[in-house]
Design a protein around this motif. Structure first.
Motif, PDB file in Angstrom:
ATOM      1  N   VAL A   1       1.469   4.688   0.387  1.00 40.57           N
ATOM      2  CA  VAL A   1       0.887   3.437  -0.103  1.00 40.57           C
ATOM      3  C   VAL A   1       0.529   3.650  -1.549  1.00 40.57           C
ATOM      4  O   VAL A   1      -0.081   4.739  -1.828  1.00 40.57           O
ATOM      5  CB  VAL A   1      -0.048   3.023   0.521  1.00 40.57           C
ATOM      6  CG1 VAL A   1      -1.242   1.864  -0.117  1.00 40.57           C
ATOM      7  CG2 VAL A   1       0.278   2.633   2.045  1.00 40.57           C
ATOM      8  N   THR A   2       0.745   2.766  -2.430  1.00 40.50           N
ATOM      9  CA  THR A   2       0.532   2.953  -3.760  1.00 40.50           C
ATOM     10  C   THR A   2       0.410   1.456  -4.443  1.00 40.50           C
ATOM     11  O   THR A   2       0.941   0.647  -4.218  1.00 40.50           O
ATOM     12  CB  THR A   2       1.623   3.817  -4.446  1.00 40.50           C
ATOM     13  OG1 THR A   2       1.242   3.948  -5.799  1.00 40.50           O
ATOM     14  CG2 THR A   2       3.227   3.094  -4.648  1.00 40.50           C
ATOM     15  N   ARG A   3      -0.200   1.576  -5.490  1.00 37.28           N
ATOM     16  CA  ARG A   3      -0.539   0.138  -6.309  1.00 37.28           C
ATOM     17  C   ARG A   3       0.221   0.297  -7.600  1.00 37.28           C
ATOM     18  O   ARG A   3       0.495  -0.346  -8.429  1.00 37.28           O
ATOM     19  CB  ARG A   3      -1.946  -0.050  -6.616  1.00 37.28           C
ATOM     20  CG  ARG A   3      -2.714  -0.568  -5.492  1.00 37.28           C
ATOM     21  CD  ARG A   3      -3.111   0.261  -4.663  1.00 37.28           C
ATOM     22  NE  ARG A   3      -3.983  -0.041  -3.292  1.00 37.28           N
ATOM     23  CZ  ARG A   3      -4.007   0.581  -2.341  1.00 37.28           C
ATOM     24  NH1 ARG A   3      -3.711   1.655  -1.920  1.00 37.28           N
ATOM     25  NH2 ARG A   3      -4.832  -0.206  -1.362  1.00 37.28           N
ATOM     26  N   ASP A   4       1.064   1.506  -7.679  1.00 34.68           N
ATOM     27  CA  ASP A   4       1.766   2.007  -8.860  1.00 34.68           C
ATOM     28  C   ASP A   4       3.341   1.693  -8.874  1.00 34.68           C
ATOM     29  O   ASP A   4       3.977   2.640  -8.105  1.00 34.68           O
ATOM     30  CB  ASP A   4       1.468   3.471  -9.113  1.00 34.68           C
ATOM     31  CG  ASP A   4       2.040   3.765 -10.706  1.00 34.68           C
ATOM     32  OD1 ASP A   4       3.201   3.052 -11.056  1.00 34.68           O
ATOM     33  OD2 ASP A   4       1.207   4.523 -11.440  1.00 34.68           O
ATOM     34  N   ALA A   5       3.895   0.843  -9.358  1.00 38.26           N
ATOM     35  CA  ALA A   5       5.089   0.516  -9.076  1.00 38.26           C
ATOM     36  C   ALA A   5       6.174   1.388  -9.319  1.00 38.26           C
ATOM     37  O   ALA A   5       7.257   1.856  -8.927  1.00 38.26           O
ATOM     38  CB  ALA A   5       5.750  -0.916  -9.856  1.00 38.26           C
ATOM     39  N   ALA A   6       5.833   2.341 -10.830  1.00 40.10           N
ATOM     40  CA  ALA A   6       6.655   3.180 -11.263  1.00 40.10           C
ATOM     41  C   ALA A   6       6.631   4.204 -10.234  1.00 40.10           C
ATOM     42  O   ALA A   6       7.592   5.212 -10.051  1.00 40.10           O
ATOM     43  CB  ALA A   6       6.194   3.625 -12.668  1.00 40.10           C
ATOM     44  N   GLU A   7       5.513   4.678  -9.683  1.00 39.03           N
ATOM     45  CA  GLU A   7       5.380   5.795  -8.942  1.00 39.03           C
ATOM     46  C   GLU A   7       6.251   5.537  -7.518  1.00 39.03           C
ATOM     47  O   GLU A   7       6.963   6.512  -7.020  1.00 39.03           O
ATOM     48  CB  GLU A   7       3.997   5.993  -8.521  1.00 39.03           C
ATOM     49  CG  GLU A   7       3.572   7.224  -7.329  1.00 39.03           C
ATOM     50  CD  GLU A   7       2.425   7.325  -6.924  1.00 39.03           C
ATOM     51  OE1 GLU A   7       1.475   7.241  -8.160  1.00 39.03           O
ATOM     52  OE2 GLU A   7       1.828   7.195  -5.964  1.00 39.03           O
ATOM     53  N   ALA A   8       6.247   4.451  -6.914  1.00 43.83           N
ATOM     54  CA  ALA A   8       6.985   3.988  -5.518  1.00 43.83           C
ATOM     55  C   ALA A   8       8.435   4.161  -6.158  1.00 43.83           C
ATOM     56  O   ALA A   8       9.240   4.848  -5.159  1.00 43.83           O
ATOM     57  CB  ALA A   8       6.531   2.762  -5.387  1.00 43.83           C
ATOM     58  N   MET A   9       8.915   3.528  -7.154  1.00 42.41           N
ATOM     59  CA  MET A   9      10.120   3.460  -7.376  1.00 42.41           C
ATOM     60  C   MET A   9      10.957   5.173  -7.744  1.00 42.41           C
ATOM     61  O   MET A   9      12.134   5.173  -7.607  1.00 42.41           O
ATOM     62  CB  MET A   9      10.622   2.747  -8.631  1.00 42.41           C
ATOM     63  CG  MET A   9      10.412   1.165  -8.190  1.00 42.41           C
ATOM     64  SD  MET A   9      10.757   0.023  -9.456  1.00 42.41           S
ATOM     65  CE  MET A   9      10.010  -1.178  -8.746  1.00 42.41           C
ATOM     66  N   ALA A  10      10.081   5.668  -8.258  1.00 39.44           N
ATOM     67  CA  ALA A  10      10.242   7.167  -8.624  1.00 39.44           C
ATOM     68  C   ALA A  10      10.885   7.960  -7.457  1.00 39.44           C
ATOM     69  O   ALA A  10      11.564   9.116  -7.574  1.00 39.44           O
ATOM     70  CB  ALA A  10       9.180   8.056  -9.372  1.00 39.44           C
ATOM     71  N   VAL A  11      10.251   7.872  -6.357  1.00 38.80           N
ATOM     72  CA  VAL A  11      10.640   8.701  -5.136  1.00 38.80           C
ATOM     73  C   VAL A  11      10.974   8.133  -3.843  1.00 38.80           C
ATOM     74  O   VAL A  11      11.492   8.911  -2.905  1.00 38.80           O
ATOM     75  CB  VAL A  11       9.055   9.559  -4.830  1.00 38.80           C
ATOM     76  CG1 VAL A  11       8.557  10.338  -5.728  1.00 38.80           C
ATOM     77  CG2 VAL A  11       7.989   8.382  -4.271  1.00 38.80           C
ATOM     78  N   ALA A  12      11.018   6.781  -3.809  1.00 43.21           N
ATOM     79  CA  ALA A  12      11.304   6.088  -2.468  1.00 43.21           C
ATOM     80  C   ALA A  12      12.546   5.997  -2.035  1.00 43.21           C
ATOM     81  O   ALA A  12      13.420   5.785  -3.044  1.00 43.21           O
ATOM     82  CB  ALA A  12      10.615   4.641  -2.524  1.00 43.21           C
ATOM     83  N   ASP A  13      12.885   6.498  -0.721  1.00 43.93           N
ATOM     84  CA  ASP A  13      14.299   5.855  -0.275  1.00 43.93           C
ATOM     85  C   ASP A  13      14.397   4.297  -0.202  1.00 43.93           C
ATOM     86  O   ASP A  13      15.548   3.621  -0.526  1.00 43.93           O
ATOM     87  CB  ASP A  13      14.675   6.580   0.921  1.00 43.93           C
ATOM     88  CG  ASP A  13      14.526   8.148   0.745  1.00 43.93           C
ATOM     89  OD1 ASP A  13      15.393   8.684   0.049  1.00 43.93           O
ATOM     90  OD2 ASP A  13      14.164   8.738   1.780  1.00 43.93           O
ATOM     91  N   ARG A  14      13.278   3.600   0.205  1.00 41.63           N
ATOM     92  CA  ARG A  14      13.096   2.319   0.353  1.00 41.63           C
ATOM     93  C   ARG A  14      11.738   1.917  -0.013  1.00 41.63           C
ATOM     94  O   ARG A  14      10.882   2.845   0.082  1.00 41.63           O
ATOM     95  CB  ARG A  14      13.310   1.786   1.948  1.00 41.63           C
ATOM     96  CG  ARG A  14      14.936   1.865   2.407  1.00 41.63           C
ATOM     97  CD  ARG A  14      15.072   0.939   3.609  1.00 41.63           C
ATOM     98  NE  ARG A  14      14.065   1.781   4.612  1.00 41.63           N
ATOM     99  CZ  ARG A  14      13.325   0.730   5.675  1.00 41.63           C
ATOM    100  NH1 ARG A  14      13.734  -0.369   5.952  1.00 41.63           N
ATOM    101  NH2 ARG A  14      12.729   1.370   6.499  1.00 41.63           N
ATOM    102  N   LEU A  15      11.898   0.648  -0.391  1.00 38.22           N
ATOM    103  CA  LEU A  15      10.550   0.085  -1.152  1.00 38.22           C
ATOM    104  C   LEU A  15      10.132  -1.294  -0.255  1.00 38.22           C
ATOM    105  O   LEU A  15      11.046  -1.919  -0.042  1.00 38.22           O
ATOM    106  CB  LEU A  15      10.732  -0.373  -2.547  1.00 38.22           C
ATOM    107  CG  LEU A  15       9.291  -0.786  -3.268  1.00 38.22           C
ATOM    108  CD1 LEU A  15       8.296   0.169  -3.283  1.00 38.22           C
ATOM    109  CD2 LEU A  15       9.828  -1.319  -4.415  1.00 38.22           C
TER     110      LEU A  15
END
Length: 358
Positions: A182-196
């Motif tokens: 869980v994150t509020r930071d879109a850049a952080e999520a997109m840097a590591v996620a297989d799916r969002l």
């Protein structure tokens, strides 16, 4: 639950108190070995979702299956004089790991996470950033099949956050455990996620590969959560043409085209989504810039490192944000007129009906 699924949530409903339903009919899966980032605004129910997955809360309705899930949290409890090392060693001792092996493993983990200097300190003496790194250390030592992360890097400086993300992603891929992040930071999520996944008002709005969700958000809420977004109100004038573009009559005046996220009928009320980085600004009249240009007035210019953020007002008062690289001439001055334009292929057309409160 199938062996290839680390987490399955079906029809989950949760109300923290009577009359306040926080999660409503939520369904979500995380595959074994997958990193799924859940992008959510504050108050959307993401923390409660993690606690439900960890078994700390009970749902009002629906089913949660997450065997062996570990909610990553700061070191709590224990005796007040116990050191960080003693706290981290205890679970390894209970698993029957030999003393020399467990002590070496804990020391190595603390080194990797830049925590050697706190090894002999009690957890209560740690800073928030150190607490977060210790929580990651404990999670890595636990070898759980699913880690539940609630904004786990919020107290880190930018360099520390990037290093932690890289380390955790590397360990996750090497060991094959799953992550619900869980994150509020879109850049952080997109840097590591297989799916969002996008969580808003207790429901999952959209799930998919990060690039696809960013490029084709299904709603204004999803667009805002995945990054800065200019949303211009209008209605469909002409449905999709042979180039895949939909013509929109903006409330601000002009007719502009964009790529519709889903099929739309003529007359439908829509948002034309334009990301700030796709907009070009010129200190000239709109008709001099060419077809598709819009006249505007500069409200403010704010440096942001290698780029500048310009806030601009259209004729009807709509405010847009534009990111412009530095070094390409002086920006328009606040109060001055200018013209805006962007490639039609970069704009997206979203149905307003999906966002009654947008």
């Amino acid at each position: 639950m199938a062996d290839d699924t680390a987490l399955r949530i079906d029809g989950l409903r949760y109300a923290p108190r009577p009359g306040m339903r926080l999660l409503d009919g939520l369904t979500l899966e995380v595959a074994a070995g997958e990193w799924l980032s859940l992008l959510a605004a504050s108050g959307a129910g993401a923390t409660s979702l993690l606690r439900l997955a960890a078994g700390e809360l009970r749902p009002e309705a629906g089913r949660v299956a997450a065997p062996g899930a570990l909610l990553v949290a700061p070191l709590r409890g224990g005796l007040p004089w116990e050191s960080v090392t003693q706290r981290l060693v205890q679970p390894l001792r209970k698993r029957g790991m030999p003393q020399a092996e467990r002590e070496a493993l804990v020391a190595g983990t603390l080194d990797v996470l830049r925590l050697r200097h706190v090894a002999e300190q009690p957890p209560a003496t740690l800073s928030e950033a150190e607490e977060q790194r210790c929580a990651i250390a404990a999670a890595l030592l636990a070898e759980a099949p699913l880690l539940l992360l609630d904004d786990p890097f919020s107290a880190q400086d930018p360099a520390g956050r990037a290093a932690l993300l890289d380390l955790l992603r590397e360990r996750q891929q090497g060991r094959g455990f799953a992550v619900l992040h869980v994150t509020r930071d879109a850049a952080e999520a997109m840097a590591v996620a297989d799916r969002l996944a996008i969580l808003d008002r207790g429901r999952i709005l959209q799930v998919g590969p990060p690039e696809a969700v960013f490029d084709m958000p299904g709603s204004a809420a999803a667009a805002r959560l995945t990054g800065a977004a200019n949303l211009l109100a209008g209605q469909v004038e002409e449905a999709e043409d042979e180039e895949g573009l939909t013509m929109v009559k903006l409330e601000a005046g002009p007719f502009l085209a964009g790529r519709a996220v889903r099929p739309l009928r003529r007359g439908a009320r829509v948002w034309l989504l334009v990301r700030p980085e796709h907009v070009a600004v010129a200190a000239m009249a709109a008709d001099a810039l060419g077809d598709g240009a819009i006249g505007a007035r500069v409200l403010s210019v704010r440096p942001q490192g290698a780029r500048m953020m310009l806030r601009l007002a259209l004729g009807d008062g709509t405010v847009m944000e534009v990111l412009r690289p530095r070094g390409f001439g002086a920006p328009p001055k606040p109060g001055s007129p200018c013209a805006l334009a962007w490639p039609p292929q970069a704009a997206r057309v979203l149905l307003q009906d999906l966002d009654p409160k947008a």
